[in-house]
Write an enzyme that holds these catalytic residues in place. Structure first.
Site, PDB file in Angstrom:
ATOM      1  N   CYS A 117       0.786  -1.150   0.054  1.00 47.46           N
ATOM      2  CA  CYS A 117      -0.092   0.071  -0.143  1.00 47.46           C
ATOM      3  C   CYS A 117       0.959   1.360   0.108  1.00 47.46           C
ATOM      4  CB  CYS A 117      -0.834  -0.123   1.294  1.00 47.46           C
ATOM      5  SG  CYS A 117      -2.087   1.298   1.009  1.00 47.46           S
ATOM      6  N   LYS A 159       1.986  -9.625  -0.683  1.00 47.92           N
ATOM      7  CA  LYS A 159       1.993  -8.681  -1.701  1.00 47.92           C
ATOM      8  C   LYS A 159       2.786  -7.257  -1.470  1.00 47.92           C
ATOM      9  CE  LYS A 159      -1.547  -6.655  -5.182  1.00 47.92           C
ATOM     10  NZ  LYS A 159      -1.207  -5.283  -5.052  1.00 47.92           N
TER      11      LYS A 159
END
Length: 393
Positions: A117, A159
């Site tokens: 993010c 991720k």
């Protein structure tokens, strides 16, 4: 739904994706997106094609504290074959407790950790794409999470992005650390935090990670706007599967195209305006269910999707403005009935990038974050208080 054929040269076959004991027949993952990949949107995507569909990112702290919103975020429909949850956190103890909760209470079949993010409110606390820079913190979080997940036989993946910026890349180190910790797969978005979503994703970095980690699945993410993009990524990078984020916004049928491509079919969805309108209304109905029949909240949430669904279609500025402020299902139906339902698929005007790309910017980071790849005493003290409330954005 209108279906057309594409040139045979774009066909591709790829083996099923193996994540621990889970087999994903179509090697496609829906990227978790805050405020988007709730159970309503996941259902729409599943109805078009196969893959694995990850819930919205939830913070470990909120989950451990059992906030109502965090529990909603991790809720899944009974027919979701793989209950996939993505956690965000910066404190190994809290992340470990959240994973333990998911395992012991049988709330997930797959867990992903977010290290990608780029949102300032996340990175300025040392989270998301800023976190892998601190090797000791990253290693501790991943090791703890894998250990807790393994107690229930739950595959855990990560991720991440390339790094903070081009001068502070982390993805190769992070990939190796995660591999050695026992993760089931690693996904890489080919951008840095500084890029946000601007420019082009660096698929060559994804290829380098694939080459560096030959012993676990590597997944590619970034600039997959069509099935043809996914085919190109696989061919150029050798990844074991693709992760799709913004490309499916307003286009849940993209997963039908992706399944067709990976099965070697040249069939693609090309919906006219009537089909899009029907999809929008069904999405709104599912949103009402998702938010416990709170129609006002559901319709407020659906508004952000309108520009994505109708990108490139002949709608008109006044009607677009009304759709962006729609208050109820009844009014939504009235607005949709104003559309020219015979309007065909507009072609390239409706394809390509969607959503806000942002612009390159200096990432917001904790004080002195880049001075060392190890946490200092002040940073360590701040970590336990750095969790956000519910979702990292």
């Amino acid at each position: 739904m209108t279906v057309v054929a594409t040139p045979p040269a774009l066909k591709l076959e790829l083996p099923p994706l193996k994540l621990g004991g889970i087999t994903v027949d179509t090697p496609v993952i829906l990227a978790p997106m805050a405020g988007i990949t709730n159970s309503a949107f996941r259902r729409l995507c599943r109805e078009y094609g196969g893959g694995m569909y990850v819930a919205e990112m939830v913070t470990s702290r909120a989950l451990v504290e059992r906030t109502p919103e965090s529990l909603r975020i991790i809720s899944h429909d009974e027919d979701e074959k793989v209950r996939s949850v993505q956690l965000y956190g910066v404190d190994p103890v809290t992340v470990g407790a959240a994973v333990r909760m998911l395992v012991e209470e049988d709330r997930a079949d797959h867990i992903d950790l977010n290290f990608g993010c780029p949102v300032p409110k996340v990175t300025r606390r040392g989270g998301g794409s800023a976190l892998p820079w601190k090797i000791d913190l990253f290693t501790s979080i991943v090791n703890t999470a894998v250990k807790e997940a393994s107690k229930g036989g739950i595959p855990l993946t990560i991720k991440m992005r390339k790094g903070i910026d081009e001068d502070h890349l982390t993805y190769l180190d992070a990939g190796r650390i995660a591999r050695d910790a026992g993760v089931a797969a690693v996904a890489l978005h080919g951008r840095t935090a500084a890029q946000f979503y601007s420019g082009q994703a660096d698929w060559s970095a994804i290829a380098r990670l694939r080459e560096a980690l030959p012993d676990i699945p590597v997944l590619g993410n970034g600039d997959i706007w069509s099935a043809e993009d996914a085919v190109r990524m696989v061919r150029e990078t050798g990844v074991d599967g693709v992760v799709v984020g913004r490309g499916c916004q307003g286009r849940p049928w993209l997963f039908g195209d992706l399944q067709a491509a990976f099965e070697g079919s040249d069939q693609r969805h090309r919906p006219g305006l009537r089909e899009v309108a029907e999809g929008v209304y069904r999405h709104a109905e599912l949103m009402v269910e998702t938010f416990g029949n709170d129609e006002y909240k559901a319709l407020r949430e659906i508004r952000k999707h309108m520009a994505w669904y109708f990108k490139g279609y002949v709608v008109g500025g006044e009607l677009r403005a009304k759709l962006a402020t729609v208050p109820t299902l009844e009014v939504l139906r009235e607005y949709l009935d104003e559309l020219d339902m015979d309007s065909p698929y507009p072609g390239v005007d409706s394809e390509g990038p969607r959503g806000r790309a942002g612009s390159p910017k200096k990432p917001a980071l904790p004080k002195d974050w880049l001075q060392s790849r190890q946490l200092n005493a002040e940073q360590s003290a701040d970590i336990s208080a750095a969790e956000l409330d519910v979702s990292g954005g």
